[in-house]
Design a protein around this motif. Structure first.
Motif, mmCIF file in Angstrom:
data_model
loop_
_atom_site.group_PDB
_atom_site.id
_atom_site.type_symbol
_atom_site.label_atom_id
_atom_site.label_comp_id
_atom_site.label_asym_id
_atom_site.label_seq_id
_atom_site.Cartn_x
_atom_site.Cartn_y
_atom_site.Cartn_z
ATOM 1 N N GLY A 346 0.786 -1.217 0.000
ATOM 2 C CA GLY A 346 0.000 0.000 0.000
ATOM 3 C C GLY A 346 0.818 1.267 0.000
ATOM 4 N N LEU A 347 0.133 2.379 0.290
ATOM 5 C CA LEU A 347 0.774 3.688 0.310
ATOM 6 C C LEU A 347 0.797 4.246 1.725
ATOM 7 C CD1 LEU A 347 -0.770 5.290 -2.917
ATOM 8 C CD2 LEU A 347 1.385 4.049 -2.651
ATOM 9 N N PRO A 360 4.236 -2.556 -4.053
ATOM 10 C CA PRO A 360 2.964 -3.225 -4.321
ATOM 11 C C PRO A 360 2.909 -4.605 -3.672
ATOM 12 C CG PRO A 360 3.788 -2.193 -6.309
ATOM 13 C CD PRO A 360 4.878 -2.066 -5.290
ATOM 14 N N SER A 361 1.782 -4.946 -3.117
ATOM 15 C CA SER A 361 1.613 -6.239 -2.464
ATOM 16 C C SER A 361 1.896 -7.381 -3.431
ATOM 17 C CB SER A 361 0.182 -6.365 -1.934
ATOM 18 O OG SER A 361 -0.096 -7.678 -1.517
ATOM 19 N N PRO A 362 2.744 -8.358 -3.051
ATOM 20 C CA PRO A 362 3.026 -9.496 -3.946
ATOM 21 C C PRO A 362 1.766 -10.218 -4.400
ATOM 22 C CG PRO A 362 4.531 -9.500 -2.084
ATOM 23 C CD PRO A 362 3.509 -8.438 -1.792
ATOM 24 N N LYS A 551 -4.754 1.503 -4.402
ATOM 25 C CA LYS A 551 -3.392 2.003 -4.217
ATOM 26 C C LYS A 551 -3.025 2.084 -2.739
ATOM 27 C CE LYS A 551 -3.261 4.703 -8.489
ATOM 28 N NZ LYS A 551 -3.175 6.064 -9.084
ATOM 29 N N VAL A 552 -3.955 2.591 -1.913
ATOM 30 C CA VAL A 552 -3.659 2.785 -0.498
ATOM 31 C C VAL A 552 -3.476 1.454 0.220
ATOM 32 C CG1 VAL A 552 -4.607 3.593 1.706
ATOM 33 C CG2 VAL A 552 -4.771 5.031 -0.341
ATOM 34 N N TYR A 556 -1.226 -1.199 -5.529
ATOM 35 C CA TYR A 556 -1.340 -1.752 -6.878
ATOM 36 C C TYR A 556 -0.974 -0.722 -7.944
ATOM 37 C CZ TYR A 556 -3.259 -3.543 -11.206
ATOM 38 O OH TYR A 556 -3.402 -3.958 -12.499
ATOM 39 N N LEU A 557 -0.083 -1.136 -8.839
ATOM 40 C CA LEU A 557 0.289 -0.355 -10.002
ATOM 41 C C LEU A 557 0.511 -1.312 -11.164
ATOM 42 C CD1 LEU A 557 2.971 2.009 -8.413
ATOM 43 C CD2 LEU A 557 0.689 2.695 -9.138
#
Length: 722
Positions: A346-347, A360-362, A551-552, A556-557
């Motif tokens: 997250g952010l 980003p989370s795996p 995103k938070v 994720y991107l």
């Protein structure tokens, strides 16, 4: 005068007296239609102040005892390791055990405040059991027998000589299997390898990391070892003493019982585990780095190996396996203490710990939105569960099982009759004696309860809308898949346990009507919007809130894989491989719409496929049909053999084709392209271009190639939605 029932084992009740149940879980829902005079004692965690107090005291006690254990274990096992080594091995068990005993101990204290003259029945000491490892401890702490044992030990410690009974322990098995293996790739075994075990990266992301990073990577999904039975050496345990002074009666009790209840993995099984990992094909090496999302928190063999590797300079890396939001997570706190680097999802900012970086989370790297299906009608209600015996802090810790079930009943009763026919309930995988199915059937006798035989992601895709009754990973997955989702969750109750960024995100989700603080409002939204749920969901404000939440909470991107590659290369930048001998064909500044456009855009007119199996043949056939370039052959593992798999190709020598085609393009096959590419270094001139699909192709085009070559011809590897 009350009779105190400490567990749900009825043999240890006196039903002739007024019963005081130590907690709600002692009186199971399925047993409540009886004429019993009883009262249920409220939880010791009835407010947030007590939760904070518990977390603070548990952490202080854990650190104090861990420090005192170092010389005890070094002496016992004739070694000389520091605090970090022993924290890696026993730290997680120690924290969770002390937390659980804190709850049990102060529950007894509270009961005696209600009635100092209460009576009870305890477990005979001859029936006491000892867990094998941390995983078995967690299972024990969730069932009645082991908790009866702990309560009995507490009563004896404080001088309550209650009558005892004998009882033989029976394993409570709910069919949960953790012994699956996903990837076994043993080609690159070197001391400079990064070994990933249970990383939570998907198979596709694993493949891309292995091929893109500048150092060897192995990815495994190694099952947790099941330890054999050991004879408990009571004499050894009695000799183990902590040179520490207790500051209160609770600490005094912990010190008196810690070695009696300690898993055999740390005492009798220590040398066995040492031998086990030394003989293991993966764990027998000292790698450059170890990365995992879950193994640091469970597997005794993995942890003892990781502790030994850390002593020899291996970097330990932990990655978050859940979504971001909470300011406290017992397993993440443990990982931050033992690892050289912790990657949070997250952010969320982590200003207090320089070991923590956000990526980003795996679990959500390279996720894609669901393909939209027509004529869907199901409302998939995804539930969680609450353990009957309290464990470390969770979102539901301030809710009793009755409150949680009552909220589900309110949701159901508010829902319109027509929509009730569409509801499918996915209960939590483990019941923990809460009788969840019976609770649902008590107020919704016709509701359809689904099993876990169908994969959750597949079930989510075939649902019209998803409802979650608590903030969990599943809700965030629904947001990532862009599936209409509704959450009821009173997040303001947990405001002191949430990061400011998470609170702001919840506020936005609440404002746009995705999040509700009560079940009735969530059901009313469905009553109003079910028929036009897609139109409601695709509203600009809701989509903006959804994307921000993704995103938070997960970071994720679309470029998530490339971020991981860059980070891992940076982390291990002292030994980057020499790539000057190979000219890589990359188009970082050019956007290609599809694989055909990409291939036609490559400089050079002739292509060879580098591979050793049918995959290479299928790739050759597929690429020859897709672009105007000529496929001149397939290079096999012996390198000198060239073209023998392809009809119409008469070139027999790899050296010959190199001379005739200095501008040749070589495309490596998918599973082992990096391995073969490195093998080719000594054979090819610098002018020859090698394309390694998992490393060099833009991600959408790589997906297209995987789907086409694997999916069509093998049907066993596809890009899975979720």
């Amino acid at each position: 005068m009350y009779f105190l029932a400490t567990t749900a084992i009825e043999r240890f009740w006196d039903k002739k007296k007024q019963i005081l149940f130590l907690q709600e879980g002692c009186y199971r829902f399925s047993k409540r239609n009886r004429d019993i005079n009883y009262k249920i004692m409220p939880s010791v965690f009835s407010n947030k102040e007590k939760i904070h107090q518990c977390l603070h005291e548990v952490e202080q006690t854990t650190e104090k005892i861990l420090e005192a254990m170092v010389p005890v274990f070094n002496n016992l096992h004739e070694v000389n390791y520091g605090k970090r080594y022993w924290r890696i091995i026993i730290g997680r068990w120690l924290n969770d055990y002390i937390f659980a005993v804190y709850d049990r101990y102060y529950s007894i204290v509270h009961a005696l405040e209600i009635d100092p003259n209460l009576e009870s029945i305890v477990l005979d000491e001859s029936c006491y059991i000892v867990p094998k490892d941390f995983t078995e401890t967690l299972n024990y702490l969730s069932d009645d027998f082991y908790n009866l044992q702990i309560y009995s030990q507490i009563f004896k410690f404080i001088g309550k000589n209650f009558p005892s009974k004998k009882l033989v322990y029976q394993i409570e098995n709910e069919g949960i299997n953790h012994n699956t293996i996903r990837i076994e790739n043993k080609i690159l075994r070197k001391s400079d390898t990064l070994i990933m075990n249970m990383s939570y990266f998907s198979e596709m992301v694993d493949l891309m990391l292995i091929n893109k990073c500048h150092f060897p990577i192995e990815s495994h999904w190694i099952k947790e070892f099941i330890l054999p039975d050991f004879n408990i050496c009571k004499q050894t345990r009695q000799k183990m003493k902590l040179n520490i002074k207790a500051e209160n009666q609770f600490e005094d009790f912990i010190i008196s019982q810690i070695f009696n209840n300690m898993p055999v993995a740390y005492i009798e099984g220590y040398r066995y585990i040492e031998k086990k990992y030394q003989e293991h094909p993966v764990y027998s090496t000292i790698p450059r780095g170890i990365l995992s999302a879950v193994s640091y928190n469970a597997d005794a063999v993995f942890n003892q190996w990781a502790a030994t590797c850390a002593e020899n300079g291996t970097k330990l890396i932990a990655v978050a396996h859940s979504v971001a939001g909470s300011t406290y997570s017992d397993f993440e706190e443990h990982e931050k203490k033992i690892c050289d680097r912790f990657y949070a999802a997250g952010l969320i900012t982590h200003k207090d710990n320089n070991k923590v970086k956000v990526l980003p989370s795996p679990k959500f790297c390279a996720r894609i939105e669901f393909e939209k299906l027509e004529n869907l009608s199901d409302i998939l209600f995804i539930s969680s569960n609450i353990k009957r015996y309290q464990g470390p802090f969770s979102w539901l810790i301030t809710l009793s099982p009755n409150e949680y079930s009552n909220n589900q009943q309110i949701f159901w009763e508010t829902l319109s009759p027509n929509l009730k026919k569409c509801v499918r309930v996915r209960l939590y995988a483990r019941d923990w004696g809460q009788d969840c199915e019976k609770r649902w059937k008590s107020f919704a006798p016709d509701v359809i309860l689904e099993s876990w035989e169908i994969l959750l992601a597949a079930r989510m895709q075939k649902s019209k809308v998803i409802v979650c009754d608590n903030f969990q990973t599943t809700f965030t997955e629904a947001l990532l898949f862009n599936k209409p989702a509704i959450l009821y969750f009173d997040y303001k109750k947990y405001i002191n346990f949430l990061h400011p960024e998470a609170v702001k995100c919840f506020d936005e989700l609440h404002f746009v009507g995705i999040l509700y603080d009560n079940p009735a409002s969530a059901a009313q939204l469905l009553n109003r919007s079910y028929l036009e749920i897609d139109e409601w969901w695709n509203d600009n404000a809701r989509q903006s809130a959804r994307k921000n939440a993704c995103k938070v909470f997960t970071g994720y991107l679309k470029e998530g894989v490339d971020q991981w590659v860059k980070e891992l290369d940076c982390l291990f930048d002292d030994k980057k491989e020499d790539s000057k001998k190979i000219s890589y064909e990359k188009h970082e500044n050019i956007q290609y719409e599809n694989l055909q456009e990409y291939l036609n855009g490559l400089s050079g007119e002739k292509i060879a496929i580098l591979g050793i199996n049918k995959i290479a043949q299928y790739m050759a056939q597929f690429i020859s049909q897709l672009c105007h370039k000529k496929i001149v052959g397939i290079i096999d593992e012996n390198v000198e053999n060239f073209g023998k798999y392809l009809s119409g190709v008469n070139i027999n020598s790899f050296q010959e084709i190199m001379k005739e085609n200095p501008d040749l393009i070589i495309i490596a096959d998918l599973p082992s392209g990096r391995i073969q590419e490195l093998y080719l270094k000594k054979y090819i001139p610098a002018t020859v271009k090698i394309i390694n699909p998992a490393r060099d192709l833009p991600e959408p085009i790589f997906r297209e190639l995987l789907n086409t070559v694997f999916g069509e011809h093998f049907g066993r590897v596809t890009i899975k939605n979720g």
